[in-house]
Write a protein that holds these residues in place. Structure first.
Motif, short mmCIF file in Angstrom:
data_model
loop_
_atom_site.label_atom_id
_atom_site.label_comp_id
_atom_site.label_asym_id
_atom_site.label_seq_id
_atom_site.Cartn_x
_atom_site.Cartn_y
_atom_site.Cartn_z
N ALA A 80 0.83 -1.20 0.00
CA ALA A 80 0.00 0.00 0.00
C ALA A 80 0.86 1.25 0.00
N ALA A 81 1.94 1.24 0.79
CA ALA A 81 2.83 2.39 0.84
C ALA A 81 3.44 2.66 -0.53
N GLN A 82 3.87 1.62 -1.22
CA GLN A 82 4.47 1.79 -2.54
C GLN A 82 3.47 2.33 -3.56
N ARG A 83 2.27 1.77 -3.58
CA ARG A 83 1.25 2.24 -4.52
C ARG A 83 0.84 3.68 -4.22
N ARG A 92 1.02 7.59 -6.24
CA ARG A 92 -0.09 8.55 -6.35
C ARG A 92 0.31 9.90 -5.74
N ALA A 93 1.01 9.88 -4.61
CA ALA A 93 1.44 11.13 -3.98
C ALA A 93 2.47 11.86 -4.84
N ARG A 94 3.38 11.12 -5.48
CA ARG A 94 4.35 11.75 -6.39
C ARG A 94 3.63 12.43 -7.55
N GLU A 118 -1.10 14.35 2.31
CA GLU A 118 -2.49 13.99 2.60
C GLU A 118 -2.96 12.90 1.63
N VAL A 119 -2.57 13.02 0.37
CA VAL A 119 -2.92 12.01 -0.63
C VAL A 119 -2.38 10.65 -0.20
N TYR A 120 -1.11 10.63 0.21
CA TYR A 120 -0.47 9.38 0.65
C TYR A 120 -1.18 8.77 1.84
N GLU A 121 -1.39 9.57 2.87
CA GLU A 121 -2.00 9.05 4.10
C GLU A 121 -3.42 8.54 3.85
N THR A 122 -4.21 9.31 3.14
CA THR A 122 -5.60 8.91 2.84
C THR A 122 -5.63 7.63 2.02
N CYS A 123 -4.75 7.54 1.05
CA CYS A 123 -4.68 6.36 0.18
C CYS A 123 -4.35 5.11 0.99
N PRO A 154 6.85 7.09 6.48
CA PRO A 154 6.59 8.29 5.68
C PRO A 154 6.82 8.00 4.19
N PRO A 155 6.20 8.79 3.31
CA PRO A 155 6.38 8.53 1.88
C PRO A 155 7.75 8.99 1.41
N ARG A 156 8.22 8.35 0.36
CA ARG A 156 9.46 8.76 -0.31
C ARG A 156 9.03 9.53 -1.57
N LEU A 157 9.01 10.85 -1.45
CA LEU A 157 8.54 11.69 -2.54
C LEU A 157 9.72 12.25 -3.33
N ARG A 158 9.42 12.86 -4.47
CA ARG A 158 10.45 13.47 -5.31
C ARG A 158 10.94 14.76 -4.66
#
Length: 95
Positions: free
Chosen positions: A24-27, A31-33, A72-77, A89-93
Motif C-alpha cells: 500500500a505504501a508503494q502504490r 499517487r502522492a508523487r 495527505e494524498v499518501y495518508e488517505t490512500c 513516511p512517503p518517499r517523494l520526489r
C-alpha cells in the motif's frame, strides 16, 4: 480441467486480498508523487528505417489538479487500502 478451475479460483481470491502495508505504501507513494507536479516524459532517438524521431508526454493527476497536498494524498490512500495509518513516511520526489 479441474486444475484450471482451482488455479483460477486461487488467482481470483489473491486479487481480492488487501495489500500488505508495504504494498500500500508503494502504490500510494506513486499517487502522492503524481500529486506533487506534472510528470513529463521525452523520447529522442533515431532508427535506421525511419531516421530521427522525438515524442513527449505530460501526465496530470486529478489530485494535482485539485491542489491536494501529496502527504495527505499518501495518508488517505494508505488508510483506504489497509484500514490503518501508514507504516512509514512517503518517499517523494525532491522538487
Amino acid at each position: 480441467m479441474h486444475r484450471w478451475s482451482l488455479a483460477a479460483l486461487a488467482i481470483s481470491v489473491a486479487a481480492c486480498t488487501p495489500p500488505t502495508p508495504e504494498q500500500a505504501a508503494q502504490r500510494c507513494e506513486e499517487r502522492a508523487r503524481a500529486a506533487q507536479a506534472p510528470e513529463v516524459g521525452v523520447t529522442i532517438g533515431a532508427s535506421s528505417d525511419g531516421g530521427p524521431f522525438a515524442s513527449g508526454n505530460i501526465s496530470l493527476s486529478g489530485d494535482l489538479l485539485r491542489g491536494r497536498d501529496p502527504l495527505e494524498v499518501y495518508e488517505t490512500c494508505v488508510i483506504q487500502m489497509t484500514g490503518q495509518p501508514p507504516i512509514r513516511p512517503p518517499r517523494l520526489r525532491a522538487l
